[in-house]
Design a protein around this motif. Structure first.
Motif, mmCIF file in Angstrom:
data_model
loop_
_atom_site.group_PDB
_atom_site.id
_atom_site.type_symbol
_atom_site.label_atom_id
_atom_site.label_comp_id
_atom_site.label_asym_id
_atom_site.label_seq_id
_atom_site.Cartn_x
_atom_site.Cartn_y
_atom_site.Cartn_z
ATOM 1 N N ALA A 1 -39.607 2.977 -12.530
ATOM 2 C CA ALA A 1 -40.400 2.898 -13.756
ATOM 3 C C ALA A 1 -39.517 2.594 -14.969
ATOM 4 O O ALA A 1 -39.927 1.853 -15.872
ATOM 5 C CB ALA A 1 -41.163 4.198 -13.963
ATOM 6 N N PHE A 2 -38.304 3.158 -15.010
ATOM 7 C CA PHE A 2 -37.400 2.873 -16.127
ATOM 8 C C PHE A 2 -37.058 1.387 -16.144
ATOM 9 O O PHE A 2 -37.086 0.743 -17.183
ATOM 10 C CB PHE A 2 -36.117 3.715 -16.025
ATOM 11 N N ARG A 3 -36.770 0.834 -14.975
ATOM 12 C CA ARG A 3 -36.478 -0.592 -14.885
ATOM 13 C C ARG A 3 -37.705 -1.418 -15.277
ATOM 14 O O ARG A 3 -37.594 -2.439 -15.951
ATOM 15 C CB ARG A 3 -36.022 -0.968 -13.482
ATOM 16 N N GLY A 4 -38.886 -0.949 -14.893
ATOM 17 C CA GLY A 4 -40.120 -1.647 -15.267
ATOM 18 C C GLY A 4 -40.376 -1.632 -16.762
ATOM 19 O O GLY A 4 -40.941 -2.560 -17.321
ATOM 20 N N SER A 5 -39.958 -0.568 -17.439
ATOM 21 C CA SER A 5 -40.164 -0.442 -18.879
ATOM 22 C C SER A 5 -39.123 -1.188 -19.695
ATOM 23 O O SER A 5 -39.435 -1.769 -20.727
ATOM 24 C CB SER A 5 -40.121 1.030 -19.292
ATOM 25 N N THR A 6 -37.875 -1.142 -19.251
ATOM 26 C CA THR A 6 -36.782 -1.678 -20.066
ATOM 27 C C THR A 6 -36.187 -2.972 -19.526
ATOM 28 O O THR A 6 -35.451 -3.647 -20.232
ATOM 29 C CB THR A 6 -35.642 -0.646 -20.182
ATOM 30 N N GLY A 7 -36.470 -3.269 -18.264
ATOM 31 C CA GLY A 7 -35.885 -4.460 -17.661
ATOM 32 C C GLY A 7 -34.473 -4.234 -17.141
ATOM 33 O O GLY A 7 -33.801 -5.187 -16.749
ATOM 34 N N MET A 8 -34.005 -2.986 -17.182
ATOM 35 C CA MET A 8 -32.651 -2.677 -16.696
ATOM 36 C C MET A 8 -32.626 -1.254 -16.162
ATOM 37 O O MET A 8 -33.528 -0.465 -16.430
ATOM 38 C CB MET A 8 -31.625 -2.847 -17.821
ATOM 39 N N SER A 9 -31.592 -0.953 -15.429
ATOM 40 C CA SER A 9 -31.447 0.397 -14.893
ATOM 41 C C SER A 9 -31.062 1.357 -16.024
ATOM 42 O O SER A 9 -30.608 0.929 -17.094
ATOM 43 C CB SER A 9 -30.369 0.418 -13.810
ATOM 44 N N ALA A 10 -31.203 2.638 -15.760
ATOM 45 C CA ALA A 10 -30.820 3.641 -16.752
ATOM 46 C C ALA A 10 -29.319 3.559 -17.044
ATOM 47 O O ALA A 10 -28.895 3.700 -18.199
ATOM 48 C CB ALA A 10 -31.194 5.040 -16.261
ATOM 49 N N HIS A 11 -28.524 3.283 -16.030
ATOM 50 C CA HIS A 11 -27.071 3.169 -16.231
ATOM 51 C C HIS A 11 -26.737 1.959 -17.102
ATOM 52 O O HIS A 11 -25.889 2.054 -18.000
ATOM 53 C CB HIS A 11 -26.355 3.082 -14.881
ATOM 54 N N ALA A 12 -27.383 0.825 -16.858
ATOM 55 C CA ALA A 12 -27.138 -0.366 -17.687
ATOM 56 C C ALA A 12 -27.551 -0.102 -19.132
ATOM 57 O O ALA A 12 -26.859 -0.518 -20.074
ATOM 58 C CB ALA A 12 -27.889 -1.570 -17.119
ATOM 59 N N TRP A 13 -28.678 0.598 -19.320
ATOM 60 C CA TRP A 13 -29.125 0.927 -20.675
ATOM 61 C C TRP A 13 -28.101 1.831 -21.356
ATOM 62 O O TRP A 13 -27.766 1.646 -22.526
ATOM 63 C CB TRP A 13 -30.500 1.602 -20.618
ATOM 64 N N LEU A 14 -27.575 2.801 -20.602
ATOM 65 C CA LEU A 14 -26.559 3.706 -21.129
ATOM 66 C C LEU A 14 -25.297 2.934 -21.523
ATOM 67 O O LEU A 14 -24.725 3.169 -22.591
ATOM 68 C CB LEU A 14 -26.223 4.778 -20.098
ATOM 69 N N LEU A 15 -24.878 1.992 -20.692
ATOM 70 C CA LEU A 15 -23.687 1.190 -21.016
ATOM 71 C C LEU A 15 -23.904 0.380 -22.293
ATOM 72 O O LEU A 15 -22.982 0.248 -23.107
ATOM 73 C CB LEU A 15 -23.321 0.267 -19.858
ATOM 74 N N GLU A 16 -25.110 -0.156 -22.486
ATOM 75 C CA GLU A 16 -25.395 -0.899 -23.724
ATOM 76 C C GLU A 16 -25.286 0.008 -24.938
ATOM 77 O O GLU A 16 -24.777 -0.397 -25.983
ATOM 78 C CB GLU A 16 -26.774 -1.548 -23.664
ATOM 79 N N ARG A 17 -25.779 1.238 -24.843
ATOM 80 C CA ARG A 17 -25.669 2.185 -25.966
ATOM 81 C C ARG A 17 -24.206 2.520 -26.222
ATOM 82 O O ARG A 17 -23.791 2.652 -27.363
ATOM 83 C CB ARG A 17 -26.440 3.474 -25.688
ATOM 84 N N ARG A 18 -23.413 2.649 -25.159
ATOM 85 C CA ARG A 18 -21.984 2.924 -25.330
ATOM 86 C C ARG A 18 -21.304 1.758 -26.057
ATOM 87 O O ARG A 18 -20.477 1.975 -26.941
ATOM 88 C CB ARG A 18 -21.314 3.145 -23.976
ATOM 89 N N VAL A 19 -21.641 0.556 -25.675
ATOM 90 C CA VAL A 19 -21.055 -0.623 -26.330
ATOM 91 C C VAL A 19 -21.496 -0.678 -27.793
ATOM 92 O O VAL A 19 -20.683 -0.984 -28.677
ATOM 93 C CB VAL A 19 -21.420 -1.921 -25.571
ATOM 94 N N ASP A 20 -22.754 -0.372 -28.069
ATOM 95 C CA ASP A 20 -23.229 -0.350 -29.463
ATOM 96 C C ASP A 20 -22.451 0.675 -30.287
ATOM 97 O O ASP A 20 -22.058 0.409 -31.421
ATOM 98 C CB ASP A 20 -24.722 -0.029 -29.528
ATOM 99 N N ARG A 21 -22.234 1.835 -29.704
ATOM 100 C CA ARG A 21 -21.466 2.886 -30.393
ATOM 101 C C ARG A 21 -20.024 2.431 -30.604
ATOM 102 O O ARG A 21 -19.441 2.644 -31.665
ATOM 103 C CB ARG A 21 -21.507 4.178 -29.566
ATOM 104 N N ALA A 22 -19.454 1.786 -29.598
ATOM 105 C CA ALA A 22 -18.081 1.278 -29.722
ATOM 106 C C ALA A 22 -17.992 0.236 -30.834
ATOM 107 O O ALA A 22 -17.035 0.246 -31.618
ATOM 108 C CB ALA A 22 -17.613 0.689 -28.396
ATOM 109 N N LYS A 23 -18.954 -0.646 -30.911
ATOM 110 C CA LYS A 23 -18.965 -1.654 -31.984
ATOM 111 C C LYS A 23 -18.950 -0.980 -33.346
ATOM 112 O O LYS A 23 -18.214 -1.401 -34.253
ATOM 113 C CB LYS A 23 -20.204 -2.544 -31.879
#
Length: 183
Positions: free
Chosen positions: A112-134
């Motif tokens: 369901a998470f993949r259905g809602s966001t188009g990515m896995s929860a781990h991939a979404w978490l990595l994107e947030r980490r990259v945003d924070r790093a930026k």
């Protein structure tokens, strides 16, 4: 419709239900919409619900609530999962905890998470980490290792691999392009 007619309609007694009572859509809209015979009105005054929703959404600024896509999280579940992930950039939260907070099984949650966001929860978490790093790279002079650890990456090398794959630049190169003057 003229202004005077709209004033009258807005203040006219509301008796559009089949039994002479106001319907809920009349109370919301404040108008009487006769239901045509073709819509099942049989000449009786009434308000057609689909027409009332259409009028409310186009003229009143209302939006009908959207039903989540099949196989996707409900809005509250998606919001809760994202909040928990964002609050735990270190990754110390497990899929079991996320699924439990959304009242789902782990398997159903991951699909369901993949259905809602188009990515896995781990991939979404990595994107947030990259945003924070930026954000840290642009607004601080902290060494890259400190930025990596603050963002939940295992080490600087891990941050560099993920950052470069996501952004297309190394963190150091990105920092040179986006660093704001920090005293």
């Amino acid at each position: 419709m003229s202004i005077e007619k709209m004033r009258y309609t807005a203040t006219a007694p509301l008796t559009s239900g089949r039994d002479g009572r106001s319907t809920s859509s009349d109370l919301v809209l404040g108008v009487h919409l006769p239901m045509p015979h073709a819509l099942g009105g049989a000449g009786d005054p009434g308000t057609h619900p689909a027409l009332a929703v259409r009028v409310a959404s186009s003229d009143g600024g209302w939006r009908a609530s959207t039903v989540p896509r099949p196989g996707a999280l409900a809005r509250w579940q998606e919001r809760r999962a994202k909040e928990l992930l964002a609050a735990n950039l270190s990754g110390r939260i497990t899929l079991e905890e996320l699924a439990r907070s959304c009242e789902l099984s782990v398997r159903h949650f991951t699909r369901a998470f993949r259905g809602s966001t188009g990515m896995s929860a781990h991939a979404w978490l990595l994107e947030r980490r990259v945003d924070r790093a930026k954000d840290l790279l642009a607004n601080s002079r902290h060494p890259l290792i400190d930025v990596a650890l603050d963002c939940g990456f295992a080490d600087q090398s891990h941050m560099t691999r993920v950052f470069q794959r996501t952004v297309g630049l190394t963190p150091k190169a990105w920092r040179r392009l986006h660093q704001r003057r920090v005293c």
